[in-house]
Design an enzyme around this catalytic site. Sequence first.
Site, mmCIF file in Angstrom:
data_model
loop_
_atom_site.group_PDB
_atom_site.id
_atom_site.type_symbol
_atom_site.label_atom_id
_atom_site.label_comp_id
_atom_site.label_asym_id
_atom_site.label_seq_id
_atom_site.Cartn_x
_atom_site.Cartn_y
_atom_site.Cartn_z
ATOM 1 N N GLY A 47 8.255 29.018 -26.022
ATOM 2 C CA GLY A 47 9.439 28.908 -26.869
ATOM 3 C C GLY A 47 10.720 28.877 -26.069
ATOM 4 N N THR A 104 13.018 25.507 -26.187
ATOM 5 C CA THR A 104 13.951 24.584 -26.839
ATOM 6 C C THR A 104 14.424 25.121 -28.194
ATOM 7 O OG1 THR A 104 12.726 22.801 -25.782
ATOM 8 C CG2 THR A 104 14.275 22.159 -27.495
ATOM 9 N N THR A 158 18.530 20.261 -24.607
ATOM 10 C CA THR A 158 18.272 20.308 -23.170
ATOM 11 C C THR A 158 19.133 21.356 -22.458
ATOM 12 O OG1 THR A 158 17.830 17.954 -23.284
ATOM 13 C CG2 THR A 158 18.237 18.826 -21.123
ATOM 14 N N GLU A 165 4.064 22.501 -14.490
ATOM 15 C CA GLU A 165 4.025 21.724 -15.742
ATOM 16 C C GLU A 165 4.279 20.243 -15.470
ATOM 17 O OE1 GLU A 165 6.061 22.584 -19.963
ATOM 18 O OE2 GLU A 165 7.469 21.868 -18.468
HETATM 19 C C1 LIG Z 1 6.325 16.629 -29.382
HETATM 20 C C2 LIG Z 1 7.210 17.552 -28.621
HETATM 21 C C3 LIG Z 1 6.674 18.717 -28.075
HETATM 22 C C4 LIG Z 1 7.498 19.622 -27.421
HETATM 23 N N1 LIG Z 1 6.983 20.831 -26.993
HETATM 24 C C5 LIG Z 1 7.834 21.788 -26.570
HETATM 25 C C6 LIG Z 1 7.368 23.123 -26.328
HETATM 26 O O1 LIG Z 1 6.181 23.427 -26.487
HETATM 27 N N2 LIG Z 1 8.275 24.081 -25.982
HETATM 28 C C7 LIG Z 1 9.609 23.797 -25.824
HETATM 29 O O2 LIG Z 1 10.373 24.708 -25.505
HETATM 30 N N3 LIG Z 1 10.082 22.529 -26.018
HETATM 31 C C8 LIG Z 1 9.223 21.534 -26.391
HETATM 32 N N4 LIG Z 1 9.693 20.258 -26.629
HETATM 33 C C9 LIG Z 1 11.114 19.981 -26.466
HETATM 34 C C10 LIG Z 1 11.418 18.995 -25.360
HETATM 35 O O3 LIG Z 1 11.307 19.644 -24.115
HETATM 36 C C11 LIG Z 1 12.804 18.439 -25.646
HETATM 37 O O4 LIG Z 1 12.701 17.623 -26.811
HETATM 38 C C12 LIG Z 1 13.336 17.638 -24.524
HETATM 39 O O5 LIG Z 1 13.549 18.469 -23.413
HETATM 40 C C13 LIG Z 1 14.656 16.965 -24.914
HETATM 41 O O6 LIG Z 1 15.507 17.898 -25.550
HETATM 42 P P1 LIG Z 1 16.147 17.558 -26.974
HETATM 43 O O7 LIG Z 1 15.100 17.008 -27.852
HETATM 44 O O8 LIG Z 1 16.855 18.750 -27.476
HETATM 45 O O9 LIG Z 1 17.178 16.421 -26.668
HETATM 46 P P2 LIG Z 1 18.731 16.568 -26.410
HETATM 47 O O10 LIG Z 1 19.010 17.640 -25.418
HETATM 48 O O11 LIG Z 1 19.411 16.632 -27.727
HETATM 49 O O12 LIG Z 1 19.027 15.165 -25.723
HETATM 50 C C14 LIG Z 1 18.935 13.930 -26.464
HETATM 51 C C15 LIG Z 1 19.029 12.768 -25.468
HETATM 52 O O13 LIG Z 1 20.257 12.850 -24.759
HETATM 53 C C16 LIG Z 1 20.017 12.905 -23.363
HETATM 54 N N5 LIG Z 1 20.997 13.812 -22.729
HETATM 55 C C17 LIG Z 1 21.366 15.066 -23.142
HETATM 56 N N6 LIG Z 1 22.269 15.573 -22.297
HETATM 57 C C18 LIG Z 1 22.470 14.659 -21.313
HETATM 58 C C19 LIG Z 1 23.270 14.605 -20.127
HETATM 59 N N7 LIG Z 1 24.073 15.610 -19.780
HETATM 60 N N8 LIG Z 1 23.220 13.490 -19.365
HETATM 61 C C20 LIG Z 1 22.427 12.447 -19.714
HETATM 62 N N9 LIG Z 1 21.647 12.432 -20.804
HETATM 63 C C21 LIG Z 1 21.655 13.532 -21.599
HETATM 64 C C22 LIG Z 1 18.601 13.441 -23.189
HETATM 65 O O14 LIG Z 1 18.026 12.992 -21.983
HETATM 66 C C23 LIG Z 1 17.916 12.835 -24.427
HETATM 67 O O15 LIG Z 1 17.460 11.525 -24.130
HETATM 68 C C24 LIG Z 1 8.871 19.311 -27.247
HETATM 69 C C25 LIG Z 1 9.387 18.105 -27.749
HETATM 70 C C26 LIG Z 1 8.582 17.246 -28.443
HETATM 71 C C27 LIG Z 1 9.198 15.989 -29.022
#
Ligand SMILES: Cc1cc2nc3c(=O)[nH]c(=O)nc-3n(C[C@H](O)[C@H](O)[C@H](O)COP(=O)(O)OP(=O)(O)OC[C@H]3O[C@@H](n4cnc5c(N)ncnc54)[C@H](O)[C@@H]3O)c2cc1C
Length: 385
Positions: A121, A123, A129, A243
């Site tokens: 846990g 995100t 991110t 990972e």
């Molecule tokens: C199916 C699935 C399983 C997952 N499993 C887990 C899990 O078990 N545990 C967990 O903790 N998380 C999990 N995640 C979360 C995953 O790690 C995040 O979705 C991923 O890291 C992207 O974060 P976000 O979705 O919040 O995107 P955001 O942070 O909202 O970003 C959206 C887009 O903007 C881009 N972006 C954001 N900031 C910047 C920047 N400064 N410069 C350039 N580009 C930027 C990102 O690269 C992305 O393309 C999972 C996600 C999915 C979809």
Amino acid sequence: MTDAADLAPIREAVRSLCADFPGEYWRRLDRERAYPTEFVAALTKAGFLAALIPEQYGGSGLTMTAAAAIMEEIQASGCNGAPCHAQMYTMGTLLRHGSAAQKERYLPGIARGELRLQAFGVTEPTSGTDTLSLRTTAVRDGDHYVVNGQKIWTSRAEHSDLMLLLARTTPREQAKSRTAGLSVFLVDMRQARNNGLTIRPIRTMMNHATTEVFLENMRVPAENLIGNEGEGFRYILSGMNAERILIAAECIGDAKWFIDKAASYARDRVVFGRPIGQNQGVQFPIARAYIGMRAAELMVREAAALYEAGKDCGAEANMAKHLAAEASWAAADMCVQTHGGFGFAEEFDIERKFRETRLYTVAPISTNLILSYIAEHVLGLPRSY
Ligand SMILES: Cc1cc2nc3c(=O)[nH]c(=O)nc-3n(C[C@H](O)[C@H](O)[C@H](O)COP(=O)(O)OP(=O)(O)OC[C@H]3O[C@@H](n4cnc5c(N)ncnc54)[C@H](O)[C@@H]3O)c2cc1C
């Protein structure tokens, strides 16, 4: 850095186990969005998910290269390791930063598969991110912490007994550095569920048991804090190389599956009186996907070799994950194109694997964040966020 010949028996054993779980098994689960309980049980029984747990705790104490070979073979066989890959690496934080008592208490059960530690846990819906902005708090109250907040994309939470949770223990403005003030807890979800912890599944484009998790006055015993309070971000980061390498290996397996399918179809499918693979317009994309996969595979092996030698492999693990995720996605796209209309037919499994492998340029870390890491930490460019 080559894949040692002594890994051949492991590869064969994984292949043979996976043969019991053919495409029709995965298609049925995909339709029902159901969890592959039997597949995970078989991998657990064979000891594959305990590959990285040292023998003293009942695991097989294998190398990262061997663990990567296991994950690669699962994907190359057409199966899906995502429902259980975290059982292999989430325990790394406990292994490296947990107390002797915590390790004795949990690792043998995890090694036997009786305790499932595959929920992670980190995100959250608002911070994404930007992990340091997470809002879940853990406040000390006697011999417990009281946790409030929300996590999203907490995969496999419904199929896990334990969750590794990152929460803020010191308000950001009072923390002594940008990265301080976050702590890691090992949450026993069997006790916490409906006792401050609520799990809601999220339906996604592929069959991935992911969820959102609500934490409302959830009490976690203080003895379940991993390492020192306030140093959790560092502990979580230290687990990320494993990972990245293992998921990169899965992408290599996916790419191999797509390339094999495409090459075999292109050899057999006859249109205009000759195999479609005789046309350079069909064979070149397959060759290009193969070259991309092999280059990525070398980086995965280099990252794994550095990891097991105890050297810093942050750059290589990130580059391996990036190259492998791009290679598997390129191979997936090529495979659909090579199959023409049949690439869209459920019974060919291609559209299912296409949806499954799409995830890996976004999670567990998205492409842009890897590029930022390389720009900043390898090339010395200014931090962009
Ligand atoms: C199916 C699935 C399983 C997952 N499993 C887990 C899990 O078990 N545990 C967990 O903790 N998380 C999990 N995640 C979360 C995953 O790690 C995040 O979705 C991923 O890291 C992207 O974060 P976000 O979705 O919040 O995107 P955001 O942070 O909202 O970003 C959206 C887009 O903007 C881009 N972006 C954001 N900031 C910047 C920047 N400064 N410069 C350039 N580009 C930027 C990102 O690269 C992305 O393309 C999972 C996600 C999915 C979809």
